[in-house]
Scaffold this active site. Sequence first.
Site, mmCIF file in Angstrom:
data_model
loop_
_atom_site.group_PDB
_atom_site.id
_atom_site.type_symbol
_atom_site.label_atom_id
_atom_site.label_comp_id
_atom_site.label_asym_id
_atom_site.label_seq_id
_atom_site.Cartn_x
_atom_site.Cartn_y
_atom_site.Cartn_z
ATOM 1 N N ASN A 152 41.293 2.486 -16.679
ATOM 2 C CA ASN A 152 40.638 2.068 -15.427
ATOM 3 C C ASN A 152 41.100 0.699 -14.917
ATOM 4 O O ASN A 152 40.937 0.408 -13.735
ATOM 5 C CB ASN A 152 39.109 2.131 -15.560
ATOM 6 C CG ASN A 152 38.563 1.223 -16.630
ATOM 7 O OD1 ASN A 152 39.317 0.714 -17.456
ATOM 8 N ND2 ASN A 152 37.265 1.020 -16.631
ATOM 9 N N GLU A 198 36.415 -3.430 -26.882
ATOM 10 C CA GLU A 198 35.398 -3.228 -25.849
ATOM 11 C C GLU A 198 35.381 -1.735 -25.579
ATOM 12 O O GLU A 198 36.376 -1.168 -25.131
ATOM 13 C CB GLU A 198 35.759 -4.048 -24.615
ATOM 14 C CG GLU A 198 34.589 -4.220 -23.680
ATOM 15 C CD GLU A 198 34.522 -3.093 -22.670
ATOM 16 O OE1 GLU A 198 33.767 -2.124 -22.922
ATOM 17 O OE2 GLU A 198 35.211 -3.183 -21.651
ATOM 18 N N CYS A 251 33.395 0.232 -17.286
ATOM 19 C CA CYS A 251 32.513 0.132 -18.456
ATOM 20 C C CYS A 251 31.255 -0.642 -18.082
ATOM 21 O O CYS A 251 30.194 -0.418 -18.666
ATOM 22 C CB CYS A 251 33.239 -0.516 -19.615
ATOM 23 S SG CYS A 251 33.958 -2.085 -19.192
HETATM 24 O O1 G3H Z 1 35.810 -1.100 -17.489
HETATM 25 C C1 G3H Z 1 35.664 -2.163 -18.079
HETATM 26 C C2 G3H Z 1 35.972 -3.421 -17.425
HETATM 27 O O2 G3H Z 1 36.025 -4.450 -18.368
HETATM 28 C C3 G3H Z 1 34.990 -3.734 -16.331
HETATM 29 O O3 G3H Z 1 35.455 -4.775 -15.568
HETATM 30 O O4 G3H Z 1 33.337 -5.513 -14.508
HETATM 31 O O5 G3H Z 1 35.542 -6.248 -13.618
HETATM 32 O O6 G3H Z 1 34.789 -3.884 -13.352
HETATM 33 P P1 G3H Z 1 34.730 -5.128 -14.176
#
Ligand code: G3H
Length: 529
Positions: A202, A297, A331
């Site tokens: 993503n 993570e 996430c």
């Molecule tokens: O999908 C996991 C990422 O660490 C979320 O990052 O909060 O910038 O969308 P974000």
Amino acid sequence: MMIICGHHQKVGYQENGEGAYDLAFLPRGKRMAGTGSFSEILDGENNVYKYYSEGEWRKSVSGKSVAIVNPTTRKTQYKVQACSQAEVNKVMEAAKIAQKAWAKTPLWKRAELLHKAAAILKEHKHPIAECLVKEIAKPAKDSVTEVVRSGDLISYCAEEGVRILGQGTFLVSDSFPGNERTKYCLASKVPLGVVLAIPPFNYPVNLAVSKIAPALIAGNSIVLKPPTQGAVSCLHMVHCFHLAGFPKSLINCVTGKGSEIGDFLTMHPGVNCISFTGGDTGISISKKAGMIPLQMELGGKDACIVLEDADLDLAAANIVKGGLSYSGQRCTAVKIVLVMESVADALMEKVNAKVAKLTVGPPEEDCDITPVVSESSANFIEGLVMDAKEKGATFCQTYKREGNLIWPLLLDNVRADMRIAWEEPFGPVLPVIRIGSVEEGINHCNASNFGLQGCVFTKDINKAMIISDAMETGTVQINSAPARGPDHFPFQGLKDSGIGSQGITNSINMMVKVKSTVINLPTASYTMG
Ligand code: G3H
């Protein structure tokens, strides 16, 4: 009525007859993925992107490739090399040697090269964004933002590294009982060695550089294993580091099948640290990895608790943006709303009004909701929706799916016996549980096996602080949706959401070990008073 970004508009989205799409959203002259500065990363004869080893773009001796399916067209968009285990071994060996020399490169020079890479990356934001649009169906504007954000992250990391790695600790022995001042301890931070970086689909660029830049500034070398969807974006990003002039073998990028090189990489004796972002594969990696530092993570089920005194307009805006941007494939997306019954109807009205305004369609048209990354992902999401339907959830919109494209859907009156109450859909489906007390909301949040982030909406800061302390998550946002950024903030998950803390400073500190040198004096030496 939801707005559908449509083929009928013929703006920026025209099939070229081969399943690929013309990217009219890109400024003229900037449609360059795999061309211009990037032509050497593509084996034009076979139309397969090369892997990066020993400072060169190479074809795998396996002669095999891995197909990357465009989530929108569901046809093969790109191909990458299927590297062999022997090629991984070679990369590891070379990365080890390169790291030794890099560790002796002055810190300011390491920072200088990182700044250069950041500038080159930002300069090439359009072709890299084009890859993101095609590989992971990220909306066009968000794709450009991801690349720019990544350049900024690299530059910040260079600056932060110069500051925090330029300092160590000096201790004297007479502060501990029974000691005279006969020992001076000089503690400094030294690199770990080879860092294996595994980013998720993503944010293939941003979550790759969030591992690469801290590793490099701290004097480590990098072996990058990109996700399959997102691999070509990663290869373009790596080429920007190549163009910046980093020493050969310091940064390496191997592509291939997880079944062939996945475990082989994560269990490789040459790896000194693993930084992984992704799903529960991370749990099995952590069980198999050796005695090395791990940064993981692994997703979340971020709760949004809405109290009776909340600003409901603010809460609704954050629920829609936080829950549905990039079609919920973050996430940190809001993945469950826990709203006090007394304000639930009013909140749902506002949220549903905003959902109705979302555009649905292809990423090239910059729609809010775009196809999810794969058919299996869409099937999984559908499974959660059907389970909720059978168990009596209220559908605020009609469930609609075309291929990998799922229309945004709010599920009201969700109960704890529904899968969607606990599992992360990673799609544009948002469950709502109506709660009778704040405790009920906190208990639901804490009963989750995840613990990434959460948020609370209230005008009472005292209540917000108590709730924040009670929520078992790595971060709690007060009056805003969960989010990782700004990228220098600490970012961490509890329970199955991860190991260790990220954010620029924490990542640099995680990718070093402390080395002490103790000077022993024959007689105690005290400073002049
Ligand atoms: O999908 C996991 C990422 O660490 C979320 O990052 O909060 O910038 O969308 P974000």
